[in-house]
Design an enzyme around this catalytic site. Structure first.
Site, mmCIF file in Angstrom:
data_model
loop_
_atom_site.group_PDB
_atom_site.id
_atom_site.type_symbol
_atom_site.label_atom_id
_atom_site.label_comp_id
_atom_site.label_asym_id
_atom_site.label_seq_id
_atom_site.Cartn_x
_atom_site.Cartn_y
_atom_site.Cartn_z
ATOM 1 N N ILE A 1 3.336 8.161 0.276
ATOM 2 C CA ILE A 1 3.506 6.710 0.277
ATOM 3 C C ILE A 1 2.281 6.008 -0.314
ATOM 4 O O ILE A 1 2.409 4.977 -0.964
ATOM 5 C CB ILE A 1 3.839 6.208 1.708
ATOM 6 C CG1 ILE A 1 4.571 4.881 1.653
ATOM 7 C CG2 ILE A 1 2.630 6.138 2.593
ATOM 8 C CD1 ILE A 1 6.054 5.016 1.449
ATOM 9 N N CYS A 2 1.098 6.616 -0.157
ATOM 10 C CA CYS A 2 -0.088 5.940 -0.693
ATOM 11 C C CYS A 2 -0.097 5.977 -2.219
ATOM 12 O O CYS A 2 -0.568 5.055 -2.878
ATOM 13 C CB CYS A 2 -1.377 6.522 -0.106
ATOM 14 S SG CYS A 2 -1.631 8.238 -0.512
ATOM 15 N N THR A 3 0.448 7.061 -2.795
ATOM 16 C CA THR A 3 0.577 7.125 -4.254
ATOM 17 C C THR A 3 1.517 6.025 -4.735
ATOM 18 O O THR A 3 1.225 5.304 -5.695
ATOM 19 C CB THR A 3 1.132 8.497 -4.690
ATOM 20 O OG1 THR A 3 0.238 9.511 -4.274
ATOM 21 C CG2 THR A 3 1.305 8.557 -6.203
ATOM 22 N N ASN B 1 -0.308 2.575 -4.015
ATOM 23 C CA ASN B 1 -1.607 2.232 -4.594
ATOM 24 C C ASN B 1 -1.906 2.838 -5.960
ATOM 25 O O ASN B 1 -2.531 2.200 -6.794
ATOM 26 C CB ASN B 1 -2.728 2.648 -3.634
ATOM 27 C CG ASN B 1 -2.523 2.056 -2.261
ATOM 28 O OD1 ASN B 1 -2.156 0.893 -2.136
ATOM 29 N ND2 ASN B 1 -2.721 2.868 -1.243
#
Ligand SMILES: [Zn+2]
Lengths: 437, 586
Positions: free
Chosen positions: A219-221, A224
């Protein structure tokens, strides 16, 4: 291993085993009239085996899609005459490049019904009974009536359900309760078929770790550091859709919903100078589309039906127990015996030993369970004996057990403690024995 | 939303959501129908399929199964050749014949039911006998893109294979004088089935593949970084970076940098011993600012790329020395012009293949990744420009010599992109009787089960050729004759039946219960099984066998026609009694 479906002697004459026109079974009869070099002694050549196949054997086909259409046609030509088929889907235009029992005029109709009618029209004397609905709608009595079950499904969850159901159906006192399960699957030029004798040989669950892990992007990829067009599409579907549409559920079959995601993903891609977002890619990512062609389906369906025929007739030894095919570089296939796992949560009976880190919280344990390739469970609930550790539902129980998520595992469960894991999507429970390391 | 009932008339659908975005609209009805296959062979493969015309000799269950799998994905046209009439036994095993078909011409009946699977496919029936076409109209066969022969008697099959092989002067013959009259006959797929057994092989002179869809990735050139990559790797100040940026340096950049520094300390040499490789990895680990920097973990995992030499792969090198490349003429297939250009290209520094523009995903932030991706794309474009210059030079030379034509830009793109995975297959003339002793010797050792299946099917054909009839099902004398035929073929390769293993089970004195070792099945046992199976049902077209062969042969046709993926090189033998397949080069 030698398990044979006993072919009882012909009941009264050969009424429905007789062909609808002369020579209908001319070729199949050549195989059934005499044994081959590798045929089991139990084979009763001639009328007995024909009468079992054509008068008594009842077979269930799960799925009337790419594999299902092929399976139904093969079974009918091989002489199976009492065929049942279950499918919950209706016909889509993108099915027509391989699901050959359907025509453009059938788009929107239930697959099971259209397929059954087509087979009965084309192959006289065959009865195909369709059910337009879910496999979960049917109970044990329903599944008990069949001699063999063949699966041509694209859903892992449905396969796990039918596998567990057939394993649970086995009653050691009643040999009739053992239903051979034949499973096929394809992806592009590749595919596999396998024969499962529930509780006796490796089951679907035993081999879960052989599946390709579905590509999940962190999810961070997505949020962000997007780099690929896929990241932008995931951002649109996972983060932006719920934000913009609130309660409206995304329908991946609705082209306008895909268009919206495509539009949003394209904008983000442009912002980050990422190339390659297209409508088709958007649809492929959000629907998790697997390429599919008629020829591979034909190979795998034929293999499944060949095994069903061999099991029903003992005309030749059946597959023990896994056949995989790769057609991208020549024709490569591999036949092997997949080993049954003694700690398989469905057919193993043994508890699974799990090493848990000292610092692990219950939440971490749940995360580990959902990420484990051997287990592949969504939203598991945990309990220790009758004591709930964490329950996903109902809401009151979820609320009352939620504080446990933060607690350390060893505070709630003793060394060697046996934890019961359940999930609403799966018809079995998993028992873990914890060791702290 | 309901789909249009008539997909042929449905065109591009309007999408209100996309109206003002300037983005292309929804896929049209054809793209939607073929969506699941376009993801495998793209529009280029689809248009190759749509331009193809397939001829199938015989309207057997296997033939119609093959065609079903070609009509559905939208082959341009097909013709079934059959002068026979539909009998009950045909009807019972063939899904594409109906009760109404009884007594009518097989080809005409079969095309009715196959044609209705896809309106955009043209279906033709040829009701002349194959032999009379071979006698009176042999060039008839040359107008097709590919021909499939299923269970054709040996005598006629030999005429077909000879006609197509001998009239075809592949460029591989290296005969420059033959250029003017060069004809390439359609590839022929020979399929044979008998009960649970079947095999098939492709007779084609040569088949070059650019889009192999190989799993092997092109080199990232970490060991031979191009100037802008090297400069970029040293433009970053790793030490002064903040933790976030440091944790997002792409592993490619890390490896290029560390390798160059390593080389500076080691007389220009990359790590080669085990100890050096471990030390190299330790260097990377020590660079971490925080324990959880996944990009550095990735660099360690990919460190082998630093000591993997980027050279021209030997398979590609072999293409440079292929007779067709050596004897290049203006009329040679564009593939060989491209290979020749590649040979010149790689003879110049840095002696590598052109760079691939594709950069795999890696741990990084958007900016660093996109920047790196741009460096690769720019260098790839530069490499392609240099390659294209060389190619155009060759073409200009050829034009001066009276040749002409230039390779299309799209093909150049594909070629450069796939230069690391090109493939060339040179086939042989189909001889079911396997007179090639050397090949058979090798094959019987490599794949005894497949050889047994293949030889017993050949024995069946030989039997029919000699006796003018098929063996009687289950007949002992006929089976012995086929067995003797197979034995003679094997004996010619120096093979002798394995001695019966001694029965040691009784003499074993030790009391311990031992797992009996699974006995290796000998070649002769394979032969006994296979001939026995053929003898059981010599002419049986088992519907499941037909369906399975229908799928396998259709896959091969698609691969040959689209020139994507890699077709079989040899004969594929299928045994559905033991649920196994094997490929032998015979
Ligand atoms: Zn299991």
């Amino acid at each position: 291993m030698s398990v044979a479906v006993e072919a009882p002697p012909a009941a009264n004459g050969a009424s429905s085993s007789s062909p609808q026109y002369p020579d209908q079974y001319y070729y199949v009869d050549q195989i059934l009239d005499r044994p081959g070099p590798r045929t089991d002694e139990a084979f009763s050549a001639g009328d007995p085996v024909k009468s079992f196949l054509r008068e008594q054997c009842k077979i269930l086909v799960i799925g009337a899609g790419g594999l299902g259409c092929e399976i139904l046609a093969n079974l009918a030509l091989m002489g199976f005459k009492d065929i049942h088929v279950i499918d919950m889907d209706t016909i889509d235009i993108s099915n027509l490049n391989r699901q050959f029992l359907f025509r453009p005029k059938d788009v929107g109709q239930p697959k099971a019904t259209v397929a059954a009618e087509f087979i009965m029209k084309r192959v006289p004397g065959v009865k195909v009974t369709p059910y337009y609905g879910k496999i979960q709608d049917k109970d044990d009595d329903y599944y008990m009536q069949f001699n063999i079950v063949i699966c041509g499904l694209d859903s892992v969850e449905a396969r796990r359900w039918i596998n567990a159901t057939l394993v649970n159906l086995v009653d050691p006192e009643n040999p009739e309760s053992l239903k051979p399960l034949i499973d096929g699957g394809t992806e592009g030029f590749k595919g596999q078929s396998r024969v499962i004798f529930p509780t006796i040989s490796s089951c679907y669950e035993c081999s879960l770790d052989m599946l390709n892990k579905p590509t999940a992007f962190p999810i961070c990829t997505i949020a962000n550091t997007p780099r690929l067009p896929e990241h932008c599409i995931e951002w649109a579907s996972v983060l932006e859709w719920p934000k913009v549409h609130a309660d409206k559920k995304m329908d991946t079959d609705d082209p306008e919903h895909i268009s919206w995601l495509y539009k949003v993903a394209s904008k983000r891609a442009k912002e980050f100078k990422i190339e390659g977002v297209t409508w088709q890619l958007t649809q492929g990512v959000v629907k998790n589309i697997i390429p599919a062609i008629a020829s591979t389906n034909a190979i795998i369906a034929a293999s499944c039906c060949n095994e069903a025929f061999k099991i029903a007739t003992t005309a030749a030894p059946f597959l023990n127990n896994y056949w995989m095919l790769i057609g991208t570089d020549g024709v490569y296939s591999y036949t092997f015996e997949h080993e049954k796992k003694s700690d398989c949560p469905v057919c193993g009976g043994e508890t699974m030993d799990v090493e848990v880190g000292k610092g692990w919280t219950i939440e971490r344990l749940i995360e580990w369970l959902t990420e484990n390739q051997k287990i592949q469970i969504k939203k598991p609930s945990l309990s220790l004996g009758t004591k709930p550790i964490y329950f996903q539902a109902p809401p009151q129980l979820e609320e009352s057990t939620r504080p446990n998520l933060e607690k350390k595992v060893h505070e709630l469960i003793p060394e060697g403690g046996e934890v019961t894991v359940t999930a609403s999507t799966l018809p079995f429970t998993l028992t873990l024995r914890l060791a702290f390391v | 939303m309901k789909e249009s009932q008539d997909i042929e008339s449905a065109t591009v659908q309007l999408s209100p959501v996309l109206e003002t975005t300037g983005l292309p609209g929804l896929p049209d009805s054809k793209e939607r129908r073929y969506d699941r296959q376009l993801r495998l062979w793209a529009a280029s493969g689809q248009s190759a399929l749509e331009s193809a015309h397939i001829l199938v000799l015989g309207a057997s269950p296997t033939s119609t199964s093959i065609l079903k799998n070609l009509v559905l994905p939208g082959i341009g046209a097909f013709t079934i050749l059959d002068d026979g009439v539909v009998e009950g036994k045909d009807l019972g095993a063939n899904f594409f014949l109906e009760t109404d078909s009884l007594g009518k011409n097989k080809a005409e009946e079969a095309i009715k039911h196959l044609g209705e699977l896809n309106d955009s496919v043209a279906a033709h029936a040829e009701t002349r006998a194959l032999e009379s076409i071979l006698d009176d109209d042999p060039t008839y066969l040359h107008k097709f893109s590919l021909i499939i022969a299923e269970n054709i008697p040996q005598r006629i099959l030999e005429r077909v294979t000879a006609l197509l092989w001998d009239s075809s002067t592949g460029a591989g013959d290296g005969d420059a004088d033959a250029d003017a009259s060069q004809t390439v006959a359609p590839p022929l797929i020979v399929v044979r089935t008998s009960g649970f057994l079947a095999d098939f092989g492709i007779q084609l002179k040569e088949h070059s593949i650019i889009t192999t869809h190989s799993d092997s990735a092109a080199s990232l050139r970490i060991d031979k970084p191009f100037p802008s990559l090297l400069a970029h790797a040293f433009s970053l100040n790793f030490d002064k970076m903040d933790v976030t940026d440091h944790g997002h340096i792409p592993f490619v950049v890390i490896l290029v940098r560390v390798l160059q520094e390593w080389k500076n300390d080691h007389a220009g040499k990359a790590p080669s011993t085990y100890a050096e490789k471990q030390e190299f990895k330790q260097r990377i680990v020590k660079m971490k600012k925080k324990d959880d920097e996944e990009n550095f973990d990735e660099a360690v995992a990919q460190a082998y790329k630093a000591w993997t030499n980027t050279i021209v792969p030997s398979e590609i090198e072999a293409l440079f020395n292929d007779p067709s490349t050596k004897n290049l003429t203006a009329n040679s297939d564009p593939f060989y012009h491209l290979v020749h250009a590649l040979q010149i290209y790689t003879s110049q520094p840095p002696h590598t293949l052109p760079l691939s523009a594709t950069l795999p995903d890696m741990k990084s932030d958007t900016k660093s990744y996109i920047h790196l991706q741009r460096l690769y794309k720019e260098q790839a474009a530069e490499d392609k420009a240099r390659f294209t210059d060389i190619l155009r030079g060759i073409e200009a030379g050829a034009a001066g010599a009276g040749g002409g034509g230039s390779v299309a830009l799209g093909m150049v793109d594909d070629f450069v992109k796939n230069a690391h995975a090109l493939r060339l297959i040179r086939g042989k003339k189909w001889t079911g009787l396997t007179d090639d002793v050397e090949a058979l010797t090798l094959a019987r050792e490599m794949a005894p089960a497949a050889v047994a299946t293949h030889l017993s099917l050949s024995a069946l054909y030989a039997f029919e050729g000699k006796n003018g009839r098929l063996p009687k099902p289950g007949d002992g004398a006929d089976r012995e004759e086929m067995t003797a035929w197979v034995k003679a073929r094997l004996t010619a390769t120096g093979w002798a039946p394995e001695p019966e293993p001694e029965d040691s089970a009784m003499t074993g004195a030790d009391e311990e219960e031992e797992e009996p070792m699974p006995k290796e099945i000998t070649l002769w046992e394979h032969v006994t099984n296979a001939v026995g199976e053929v003898s059981r049902a010599p002419a049986a077209e088992l519907p499941t066998t037909a369906a399975l062969m229908g799928g396998m042969v259709a896959q091969e046709v698609i691969k040959v026609i689209t020139k994507q993926y890699i077709p079989i090189d040899g004969v594929c033998a299928v045994d559905l009694a033991s649920s196994t397949t094997g490929t032998v080069k015979v």
